[in-house]
Design a protein around this motif. Structure first.
Motif, PDB file in Angstrom:
ATOM      1  N   THR B 408      -5.129 -28.163  12.807  1.00 28.52           N
ATOM      2  CA  THR B 408      -5.903 -26.626  13.117  1.00 28.52           C
ATOM      3  C   THR B 408      -6.926 -26.553  12.361  1.00 28.52           C
ATOM      4  O   THR B 408      -7.078 -26.979  11.184  1.00 28.52           O
ATOM      5  CB  THR B 408      -4.814 -25.600  12.938  1.00 28.52           C
ATOM      6  N   PRO B 409      -8.047 -26.275  12.817  1.00 29.04           N
ATOM      7  CA  PRO B 409      -9.436 -26.128  12.079  1.00 29.04           C
ATOM      8  C   PRO B 409      -9.276 -25.169  11.110  1.00 29.04           C
ATOM      9  O   PRO B 409      -8.590 -24.107  11.346  1.00 29.04           O
ATOM     10  CB  PRO B 409     -10.427 -25.720  13.104  1.00 29.04           C
ATOM     11  N   SER B 410      -9.941 -25.303   9.841  1.00 33.51           N
ATOM     12  CA  SER B 410      -9.662 -24.370   8.931  1.00 33.51           C
ATOM     13  C   SER B 410     -10.292 -22.866   9.105  1.00 33.51           C
ATOM     14  O   SER B 410      -9.370 -22.341   8.959  1.00 33.51           O
ATOM     15  CB  SER B 410     -10.306 -24.895   7.595  1.00 33.51           C
ATOM     16  N   SER B 411     -11.066 -22.906   9.955  1.00 32.14           N
ATOM     17  CA  SER B 411     -11.890 -21.612  10.424  1.00 32.14           C
ATOM     18  C   SER B 411     -10.979 -20.621  10.823  1.00 32.14           C
ATOM     19  O   SER B 411     -10.805 -19.637  10.755  1.00 32.14           O
ATOM     20  CB  SER B 411     -13.150 -21.710  11.230  1.00 32.14           C
ATOM     21  N   GLN B 412      -9.832 -21.469  11.916  1.00 32.53           N
ATOM     22  CA  GLN B 412      -9.104 -20.630  12.801  1.00 32.53           C
ATOM     23  C   GLN B 412      -8.000 -20.183  12.083  1.00 32.53           C
ATOM     24  O   GLN B 412      -7.334 -19.184  12.153  1.00 32.53           O
ATOM     25  CB  GLN B 412      -8.572 -21.891  13.939  1.00 32.53           C
ATOM     26  N   LYS B 413      -7.544 -21.139  10.907  1.00 30.36           N
ATOM     27  CA  LYS B 413      -6.431 -20.700   9.982  1.00 30.36           C
ATOM     28  C   LYS B 413      -6.891 -19.572   9.312  1.00 30.36           C
ATOM     29  O   LYS B 413      -6.182 -18.604   9.255  1.00 30.36           O
ATOM     30  CB  LYS B 413      -6.377 -21.987   9.091  1.00 30.36           C
ATOM     31  N   LEU B 414      -7.936 -19.598   8.759  1.00 28.97           N
ATOM     32  CA  LEU B 414      -8.426 -18.420   7.841  1.00 28.97           C
ATOM     33  C   LEU B 414      -8.375 -16.980   8.938  1.00 28.97           C
ATOM     34  O   LEU B 414      -8.132 -16.021   8.657  1.00 28.97           O
ATOM     35  CB  LEU B 414      -9.782 -18.433   7.402  1.00 28.97           C
ATOM     36  N   LEU B 415      -8.955 -17.220   9.894  1.00 28.44           N
ATOM     37  CA  LEU B 415      -8.821 -16.107  11.132  1.00 28.44           C
ATOM     38  C   LEU B 415      -7.697 -15.390  11.096  1.00 28.44           C
ATOM     39  O   LEU B 415      -7.341 -14.364  11.128  1.00 28.44           O
ATOM     40  CB  LEU B 415      -9.711 -16.598  12.100  1.00 28.44           C
ATOM     41  N   PHE B 416      -6.624 -16.483  11.540  1.00 26.82           N
ATOM     42  CA  PHE B 416      -5.241 -15.965  11.685  1.00 26.82           C
ATOM     43  C   PHE B 416      -4.624 -15.336  10.345  1.00 26.82           C
ATOM     44  O   PHE B 416      -3.786 -14.690  10.484  1.00 26.82           O
ATOM     45  CB  PHE B 416      -4.566 -16.981  12.198  1.00 26.82           C
ATOM     46  N   ARG B 417      -4.960 -16.004   9.586  1.00 27.86           N
ATOM     47  CA  ARG B 417      -4.452 -15.409   7.882  1.00 27.86           C
ATOM     48  C   ARG B 417      -4.884 -13.854   7.769  1.00 27.86           C
ATOM     49  O   ARG B 417      -4.127 -13.161   7.724  1.00 27.86           O
ATOM     50  CB  ARG B 417      -4.614 -16.193   6.793  1.00 27.86           C
ATOM     51  N   LEU B 418      -6.112 -13.717   8.121  1.00 27.48           N
ATOM     52  CA  LEU B 418      -6.685 -12.433   7.972  1.00 27.48           C
ATOM     53  C   LEU B 418      -5.932 -11.252   9.053  1.00 27.48           C
ATOM     54  O   LEU B 418      -5.774 -10.259   8.667  1.00 27.48           O
ATOM     55  CB  LEU B 418      -8.152 -12.427   8.494  1.00 27.48           C
ATOM     56  N   TRP B 419      -5.831 -11.792  10.248  1.00 24.21           N
ATOM     57  CA  TRP B 419      -5.225 -11.227  11.296  1.00 24.21           C
ATOM     58  C   TRP B 419      -3.680 -10.794  10.988  1.00 24.21           C
ATOM     59  O   TRP B 419      -3.592  -9.748  11.082  1.00 24.21           O
ATOM     60  CB  TRP B 419      -5.340 -12.009  12.634  1.00 24.21           C
ATOM     61  N   SER B 420      -3.091 -11.778  10.366  1.00 21.87           N
ATOM     62  CA  SER B 420      -1.689 -11.286  10.278  1.00 21.87           C
ATOM     63  C   SER B 420      -1.548 -10.429   9.106  1.00 21.87           C
ATOM     64  O   SER B 420      -0.658  -9.626   9.055  1.00 21.87           O
ATOM     65  CB  SER B 420      -0.878 -12.536  10.030  1.00 21.87           C
ATOM     66  N   TRP B 421      -2.548 -10.641   8.025  1.00 24.06           N
ATOM     67  CA  TRP B 421      -2.486  -9.709   6.919  1.00 24.06           C
ATOM     68  C   TRP B 421      -2.788  -8.283   7.658  1.00 24.06           C
ATOM     69  O   TRP B 421      -2.110  -7.184   7.254  1.00 24.06           O
ATOM     70  CB  TRP B 421      -3.413  -9.872   5.886  1.00 24.06           C
TER      71      TRP B 421
END
Lengths: 239, 503
Positions: B408-421
């Protein structure tokens, strides 16, 4: 059901490619890789509430068959047995047919052969040297069929020494005789009938025909008669 | 083309050919292609309506789909048994069975059968498995002429193109495109009349049928208990290929087997309805071995090639249900993504929602990183599937797997981490909403539209403007409304009740 003289699969170890293939499937399923497999239990039950569209013996099945066949592009003629020859004439008339392949599985064909010959057509019969080639060159064919299926308006044919694959396929005009009593309610009745009629041994080639040959590959425009018959007539014999 | 970067072994070949690896760029181009959209609206959208209409003829379409799915699942769970049963019964009826571990082996087997039977010319009816193996190229390189006989596939072969739909291979070409292709091939004056074009192909192919030594077909279903294969076609080319030539070779993926003849109507009643809105295809051939003694036509030899090509790997894992697929194309027709980007965009032989699963499963998730994202997760594919493959759920599962595998691209990971937080606490959710609104209203023009969004949101506004959020959010309006109601209730209780009764 099985002929004891029929050929059998290779013994284990004689075809390594096969053994490797099948053991990789067993492995994938987590099954034991050695030994013979037993027939699995728990096959899903085929509930007729789901699979059957037309009740067995439904008196309206002949009308239903005719209506649905018409929708798939079949030209349906209804006749009594005395009027069959006239009905065939009517089907062939507009196509200026000069040569006909005549091939019946069950119905008698001598009278029809004599009738067509008297109308000046060259009549070919199946089960003779070169009949497949003749069927490829004929203008039309006249055949019977084994069953009609009232769930879709289809007919069913199958090959045997007396009935060819080509006689229902390689001609531009196909005329089928279908005794009304041969119209079965549903496809789910038809397949057991095939096995019953052939002593439990599937014929080499069973075909369910559901209308004339057609394609819509070019911009979804309907074109009939691509490789199989362009015109499909069915004469339902009602007595 | 499908040769992979891996240099370690020269013969290494991915299970599926890759026409292009880049879904995103192709999708961007396809989403502005008006001619493509018109063609797709005229075909797949109509077929989707046709599917709904003809399924409604069944007493309980949903129940029948459930049953079909159960039969497929049961057969897959006991695939080892049913494959051996199929083999035994094909052999008992005078046929030969060959097992191919991969695409190269399958092609080699067909070429060998051609050589042993001195076949020079092969006619072929439609087969997705042969698209997997790129059989035509393989045979041609061995000096065997092979001619596609399905009209759509024939057009593609003449034009050196690939199918973009499982059952309607040539929907991406207009009649004029086909007219130009045929004018060049047949050296005849140009026409775009479908009748005339079909007639040109018919006459040409009739000669090929007459001369062919070998007929090659796919397999829609293989019936284990009788050793039969079933082919469904509309044109009759499938019947021609299996009736005229001396040799018939049928190729199937190993998942095509069903237990018995009694199971067949369950699938026949669903297949054509789901694929093209017909109650049944024009021809359904049930073929059991070669011609019998005394018969005057039909092939002398019948060969069945059963191919793995990555299927046993899928069978072993979490995605076994994808092997239920009967290749009807209903999920393509129902998919809002497929309807906008067409089949070419998916980059391999299986497009649409099922392709978004199959291609990464066959070829490795690392080779098709974006495909599991080619979905809106709307569930239309699941609703359309005649064997109830839960495609959306499997796509989500695949994204999880991608994450585990680190693709999974790191940008996507970051986005979803933010989202879940953000979603964890109401205060962070409200804060996030406020910030989003603030930013979007900053980008808004005087009419209330956003012409261009920044960064990763850029894609939204390439084709259309984005409406800016209103000044007051729904949450704010609702809060105020509730406050006012409370106040009113306190003020004039009896009157409010009276009003309520009148309404």
């Amino acid at each position: 059901m099985f002929d004891p003289r029929a050929p059998t699969p290779p013994a284990p170890g004689t075809n390594p490619k096969r053994d490797e293939f099948l053991s990789s499937v067993r492995h994938a399923l987590g099954h034991s890789v050695v030994g013979t497999l037993a027939a699995p239990a728990g096959r899903p039950e085929l509930n007729e509430r789901l699979t059957r569209q037309v009740k067995m013996g439904d008196p309206k099945r002949i009308d239903r068959w005719a209506e649905l066949a018409g929708k798939t592009g079949v030209k349906v003629e209804r006749a009594r047995s005395v009027g069959v020859q006239a009905a065939i004439d009517e089907c062939l008339e507009e196509h200026k047919v000069q040569s006909v392949m005549l091939n019946m599985a069950d119905l008698p064909e001598d009278n029809i052969a004599a009738h067509l010959a008297a109308r000046g057509m060259k009549v070919y019969r199946w089960a003779q040297e070169g009949c497949a080639e003749a069927a490829f060159n004929c203008d039309a064919s006249v055949t019977d069929c084994r069953y009609g299926l009232a769930d879709t308006g289809a007919i069913m044919v199958w090959s045997d020494p007396g009935f060819g694959r080509s006689s229902t396929l390689t001609v531009p005009v196909h005329v089928v005789l279908l005794p009304a009593g041969r119209i079965l309610a549903d496809m789910i009745d038809a397949l057991p009938h095939v096995l019953r009629d052939t002593g439990g041994r599937m014929p080499s080639n069973v075909v369910i025909i559901n209308g004339p040959s057609k394609t819509a590959d070019i911009e979804m425009n309907l074109v009939t008669g691509v490789h199989g018959p362009k015109f499909l007539y069915v004469v339902v014999i009602e007595d | 083309m499908s040769q992979n970067k891996t240099n370690s072994s020269k013969s290494f070949r991915l299970p599926l050919p890759v026409f292009h690896p880049d879904f995103l760029n192709e999708a961007a181009a396809a989403s502005t292609d008006k001619a493509l959209h018109a063609a797709l609206d005229n075909s797949v959208t109509k077929k989707d309506y046709g599917r709904r209409a003809t399924l409604a003829e069944l007493p309980d379409p949903d129940g029948l789909r459930e049953l079909a799915g159960l039969i497929k699942r049961f057969t897959l769970d006991h695939l080892d048994y049913y494959l051996e049963l199929l083999e035994r019964n094909v052999i008992a009826r005078g046929g030969k069975v060959h097992f191919a571990a991969d695409n190269t082996e399958a092609n080699t087997l067909v070429a060998q059968i051609a050589r042993f039977s001195s076949s020079k010319l092969a006619v072929k009816s439609k087969s997705m498995v042969s698209e997997e193996t790129e059989l035509n190229q393989a045979l041609t390189s061995q000096g065997i002429e092979v001619v596609e006989t399905d009209l759509g596939e024939f057009i593609l072969q003449v034009d050196n193109d690939h199918p973009t739909h499982i059952v309607m291979p040539v929907i991406h070409k207009t009649a004029s495109d086909i007219g130009r292709v045929f004018a060049k091939f047949f050296k005849t004056p140009y026409t775009n009349d479908p009748q005339e074009l079909a007639e040109m192909a018919r006459v040409y192919l009739r000669d090929k049928f007459r001369q062919a030594d070998m007929g090659i077909s796919g397999v829609n279903f293989a019936v284990a208990e009788t050793g039969s294969i079933v082919i469904c076609t509309n044109e009759g080319n499938g019947r021609m290929c299996t009736s005229r030539p001396r040799v018939h070779v049928a190729i199937m993926g190993m998942e095509k087997v069903i237990p018995s003849l009694d199971d067949l109507p369950v699938f026949l009643k669903l297949l054509a309805r789901s694929a093209s809105g017909q109650s049944l295809t024009q021809y359904t051939s049930i073929i059991t071995g070669p011609r019998r003694e005394g018969e005057f036509d039909g092939p002398d030899q019948f060969h069945l090639i059963i191919m793995d090509n990555g299927r046993s790997k899928i069978l072993a894992g979490d995605y076994r249900d994808t092997l239920r697929c009967i290749r009807c194309g209903a999920c393509l027709n129902a998919c809002p993504i497929y309807r906008k980007v067409g089949g070419r965009t998916y980059g391999s032989v299986y497009p649409g929602p099922i392709g978004a699963l199959l291609t990464p499963l066959f070829n490795g998730m690392e080779n098709h990183k974006h495909l599991p994202n080619a979905t809106s997760l709307c569930g239309a594919c699941f609703e359309a599937c005649p064997v109830k493959i839960n495609i959306p759920e499997l796509l989500i599962h695949m994204k999880e797997d991608q994450n585990k595998l680190g693709i999974t691209p790191s940008s996507q990971k970051l986005l979803f981490r933010l989202w879940s937080w953000g979603l964890k606490h109401s205060w962070s959710y409200i804060l996030g909403q406020k910030m989003q609104k603030l930013m979007m209203r900053m980008l808004m023009d005087k009419d209330g539209w956003i012409k261009k969004m920044p960064g990763p949101a850029r894609g939204w506004t390439i084709e259309r403007d984005f409406p800016a959020p209103p000044k007051e959010s729904f949450r704010k309006l609702m809060n105020r409304h509730q406050r006012e109601q409370k106040r009113n209730k306190k003020k004039n209780k009896p009157q409010a009740q009276g009003e309520g009764q009148n309404v």
